[in-house]
Design an enzyme around this catalytic site. Structure first.
Site, PDB file in Angstrom:
ATOM      1  N   ARG B 113      44.468  39.269 -31.056  1.00  0.00           N
ATOM      2  CA  ARG B 113      45.179  40.277 -30.260  1.00  0.00           C
ATOM      3  C   ARG B 113      45.043  40.029 -28.752  1.00  0.00           C
ATOM      4  O   ARG B 113      45.148  40.956 -27.956  1.00  0.00           O
ATOM      5  CB  ARG B 113      44.726  41.698 -30.589  1.00  0.00           C
ATOM      6  N   LYS B 135      56.730  36.358 -19.714  1.00  0.00           N
ATOM      7  CA  LYS B 135      57.572  36.269 -20.908  1.00  0.00           C
ATOM      8  C   LYS B 135      57.090  35.109 -21.766  1.00  0.00           C
ATOM      9  O   LYS B 135      56.962  33.982 -21.285  1.00  0.00           O
ATOM     10  CB  LYS B 135      59.040  36.047 -20.534  1.00  0.00           C
ATOM     11  N   GLU B 177      67.573  27.459 -12.175  1.00  0.00           N
ATOM     12  CA  GLU B 177      66.924  28.731 -11.825  1.00  0.00           C
ATOM     13  C   GLU B 177      66.823  28.901 -10.303  1.00  0.00           C
ATOM     14  O   GLU B 177      66.841  30.025  -9.800  1.00  0.00           O
ATOM     15  CB  GLU B 177      65.540  28.840 -12.480  1.00  0.00           C
ATOM     16  N   LYS B 216      60.664  36.437  -7.716  1.00  0.00           N
ATOM     17  CA  LYS B 216      60.500  36.849  -9.110  1.00  0.00           C
ATOM     18  C   LYS B 216      59.318  37.805  -9.267  1.00  0.00           C
ATOM     19  O   LYS B 216      59.388  38.792 -10.009  1.00  0.00           O
ATOM     20  CB  LYS B 216      60.308  35.616 -10.013  1.00  0.00           C
ATOM     21  N   GLU B 226      61.322  44.797 -18.737  1.00  0.00           N
ATOM     22  CA  GLU B 226      62.783  44.961 -18.813  1.00  0.00           C
ATOM     23  C   GLU B 226      63.178  46.346 -19.295  1.00  0.00           C
ATOM     24  O   GLU B 226      64.119  46.489 -20.065  1.00  0.00           O
ATOM     25  CB  GLU B 226      63.395  43.911 -19.748  1.00  0.00           C
ATOM     26  N   ARG B 231      64.773  44.037 -14.127  1.00  0.00           N
ATOM     27  CA  ARG B 231      64.430  42.647 -14.450  1.00  0.00           C
ATOM     28  C   ARG B 231      65.615  41.881 -15.030  1.00  0.00           C
ATOM     29  O   ARG B 231      65.652  40.654 -14.978  1.00  0.00           O
ATOM     30  CB  ARG B 231      63.234  42.614 -15.421  1.00  0.00           C
ATOM     31  N   ASN B 235      68.734  37.484 -15.401  1.00  0.00           N
ATOM     32  CA  ASN B 235      69.580  36.853 -16.411  1.00  0.00           C
ATOM     33  C   ASN B 235      70.943  36.418 -15.876  1.00  0.00           C
ATOM     34  O   ASN B 235      71.832  36.070 -16.655  1.00  0.00           O
ATOM     35  CB  ASN B 235      69.765  37.808 -17.598  1.00  0.00           C
ATOM     36  N   HIS B 238      72.814  33.657 -17.512  1.00  0.00           N
ATOM     37  CA  HIS B 238      72.122  33.341 -18.762  1.00  0.00           C
ATOM     38  C   HIS B 238      72.881  33.753 -20.017  1.00  0.00           C
ATOM     39  O   HIS B 238      72.608  33.204 -21.083  1.00  0.00           O
ATOM     40  CB  HIS B 238      70.728  33.981 -18.775  1.00  0.00           C
ATOM     41  N   HIS B 242      72.741  30.771 -22.398  1.00  0.00           N
ATOM     42  CA  HIS B 242      72.045  30.808 -23.686  1.00  0.00           C
ATOM     43  C   HIS B 242      72.998  30.546 -24.845  1.00  0.00           C
ATOM     44  O   HIS B 242      72.663  29.842 -25.792  1.00  0.00           O
ATOM     45  CB  HIS B 242      71.382  32.178 -23.888  1.00  0.00           C
ATOM     46  N   HIS B 253      67.899  23.645 -20.489  1.00  0.00           N
ATOM     47  CA  HIS B 253      68.122  25.078 -20.230  1.00  0.00           C
ATOM     48  C   HIS B 253      68.750  25.312 -18.857  1.00  0.00           C
ATOM     49  O   HIS B 253      69.725  26.039 -18.712  1.00  0.00           O
ATOM     50  CB  HIS B 253      66.786  25.818 -20.326  1.00  0.00           C
TER      51      HIS B 253
END
Lengths: 350, 350
Positions: B113, B135, B177, B216, B226, B231, B235, B238, B242, B253
């Site tokens: 955990r 993330k 990016e 960022k 998010e 946030r 994207n 994206h 994606h 990417h």
């Protein structure tokens, strides 16, 4: 119906405990995209109830049993969530015992980095303990709960109606965590001592459930992620309980906790943590819940599993031990010394 | 070396950016039980560096490539963590690009955990973007990042020394990016416009890296998970990026993000979100980073993947679109309307 708030740092959680909780869950989720996770045992008994409470919600029915609490079960849930085209505002409803709560909770924590989560515990164990506090996990390579997350459910609905169909073994399972709580919290402890003859009556256990949840909520609020050390107190009896569970795996989690509490009373006594009279009181209480402590001829092998446990960083084995009524102490033993105590479980007893 | 603090709700994170960061990581982890996760490409170049920086630390070397960012990779790491007998105070060091950062980060989030986590990004993409913000994820059943967690690294060490060995394709990947950040943050945007001829020079990109991280960090601090919507601005480009990445999967990417920015400038223009002159400016900037936008004869099929994306709850497809310098707007389009725009990518261009 009692309402207990759990104010954790990550997100607030509210527990509804008592008759009518299932109906309250149904009303709470009206209009939401619910997704029910349950197992074959629960589904056999409550498929109609689930359809009535959550009309139209897709369900994922997993094979019942602790041994299915693994990555296959986890990814089965995640796959069904994809099939159902869930998104972050969807609500995973964990409808079942501790295994379902742990697995569905982890799936909710991970799917798109977190969906909404509601726990609907149907066993005594899950109602008094595992559904509250946000621990989720699956086992991996023989290590219990080694892959998991802390993820608070936004609501927990504990309805006693589900307890009526519980087999005796499942009631004993819940008793393990109730007896444990009684040793940590003197309010619960006194109630148990005064009503020791009612320890197998559902009505009394339901009354204790809310007390147990309130105690656990207080602990979890102060140490959500086991970082300050306080939350560790909830592991009373669990070092040995978990080790035996991994070694033998036939009995329920709660029964192993009771056996763990029994054995660790000898450790507490032998290491001078508690008076012999209190150790005796602990054992008597355990025997009220579990009349016979089974013999484990190969108990010493449990050491191997205890050393793998996540609570045992370093070279020793750590315990939370009973000290006196409502009080506990932490102790770390060298492995060979713990093996010596484990042998008590291997001895012939009349 | 610049030091940037990221004050998130879950846990503070500190980014060290500049020459000497690798050495700082080594010093920071002296005395800790470190566990290095990397891939075959990075290991081929930096196995000796890793041994020197983290003497005695066990390493898990995964096959390189985006297509290995899946549950098999995740459980390979978790299994090696068990083999190394890690506990919660152990430190996972994600030594590599974005794929390694995502997978090792998720393994650190889940093992017992949550263990300690340090990101040590070796690609431009990971340094300017993915290593910061917490993330973590793996792909599952063709859906990008659908199984993951928000889990902040306690430290991020971005050392430009690793960028010297990057292939051109990897530099373009990071450029995606960087250009995106330039459209969201006018401070970065102005710097890029004024130095557009230096957009492929490592020294200039290193200078931009700290600016990108600072931007960022500010976004992540205000909306770690998010939930407020802020946030989501990250994207930009994206949604299409994606979708094409899942449809074709051969480019990096960042290249797909550039292609996404290019296409979505037409959406912004066509839907009245921005002036045609600004849409043209966006496309010119993209073409500085990626001189040729490839043709995708089957682009409309990308719609299917866009609809699966976690950002697209409900029936439409959502976009963050460029509005004006340093400003963006959110827009949801009906699927058939988005398919119309996707066809621009299928057209013959000279």
């Amino acid at each position: 119906m009692e309402i207990i708030e759990v104010h954790t740092k990550s997100r607030p959680s509210t527990v509804y405990c008592g008759e009518g909780a299932a109906q309250a869950a149904s009303e709470y989720l009206r209009g939401a995209q619910a997704f029910v996770v349950t197992d074959t045992n629960v589904s056999r008994l409550y498929a109609d109830t689930i359809s009535r409470l959550f009309p139209g919600a897709p369900a994922c029915v997993l094979p019942a049993g602790e041994r299915h609490k693994n990555r296959t079960g986890l990814f089965t849930i995640l796959g069904k969530m994809l099939d159902a085209q869930l998104h972050r505002p969807s609500v995973v409803v964990a409808f079942g015992g501790g295994v379902i709560g742990d697995m569905a909770g982890l799936a909710a924590a991970l799917y798109m980095r977190g969906t909404r989560l509601v726990q609907m515990p149907t066993t005594l164990l899950a109602q008094v303990d595992s559904s509250v506090g946000g621990k989720t996990a699956v086992d991996y390579r023989g290590v219990k709960n080694v892959v998991g997350a802390f993820y608070q459910p936004e609501r927990v609905f504990c309805d006693p109606v589900f307890l009526n169909t519980l087999p005796a073994r499942e009631v004993r399972c819940g008793l393990g965590e109730i007896v444990k709580t009684g040793l940590l919290d003197e309010k619960v402890g006194a109630k148990i001592r005064e009503n020791a003859d009612k320890l197998h009556e559902l009505a009394f256990l339901q009354e204790l459930a809310a007390d147990c949840i309130r105690f656990k909520a207080g602990v979890v609020e102060r140490d959500e992620t086991e970082s300050s050390g306080l939350r560790k107190c909830l592991n009373l009896g669990h070092t040995t309980g978990h080790a035996l569970e991994l070694l033998c795996g036939r009995r329920s989690h709660g029964e192993y906790v009771l056996i763990g509490l029994w054995l660790e009373s000898f450790i507490a006594e032998g290491e001078g943590v508690c008076e012999p009279s209190y150790a005796q009181e602990v054992r008597s209480l355990v025997l009220r819940a579990l009349p016979r402590i089974p013999r484990f001829p190969n108990a010493a092998e449990g050491l191997r599993f205890a050393l793998l446990d996540k609570k045992n960083a370093g070279s020793g084995v750590s315990f939370i031990l009973p000290k006196s009524r409502g009080a506990y102490a932490e102790l770390t033993l060298p492995p060979e010394r713990y093996a010596h105590y484990l042998n008590i479980l291997a001895e012939e007893r009349q």
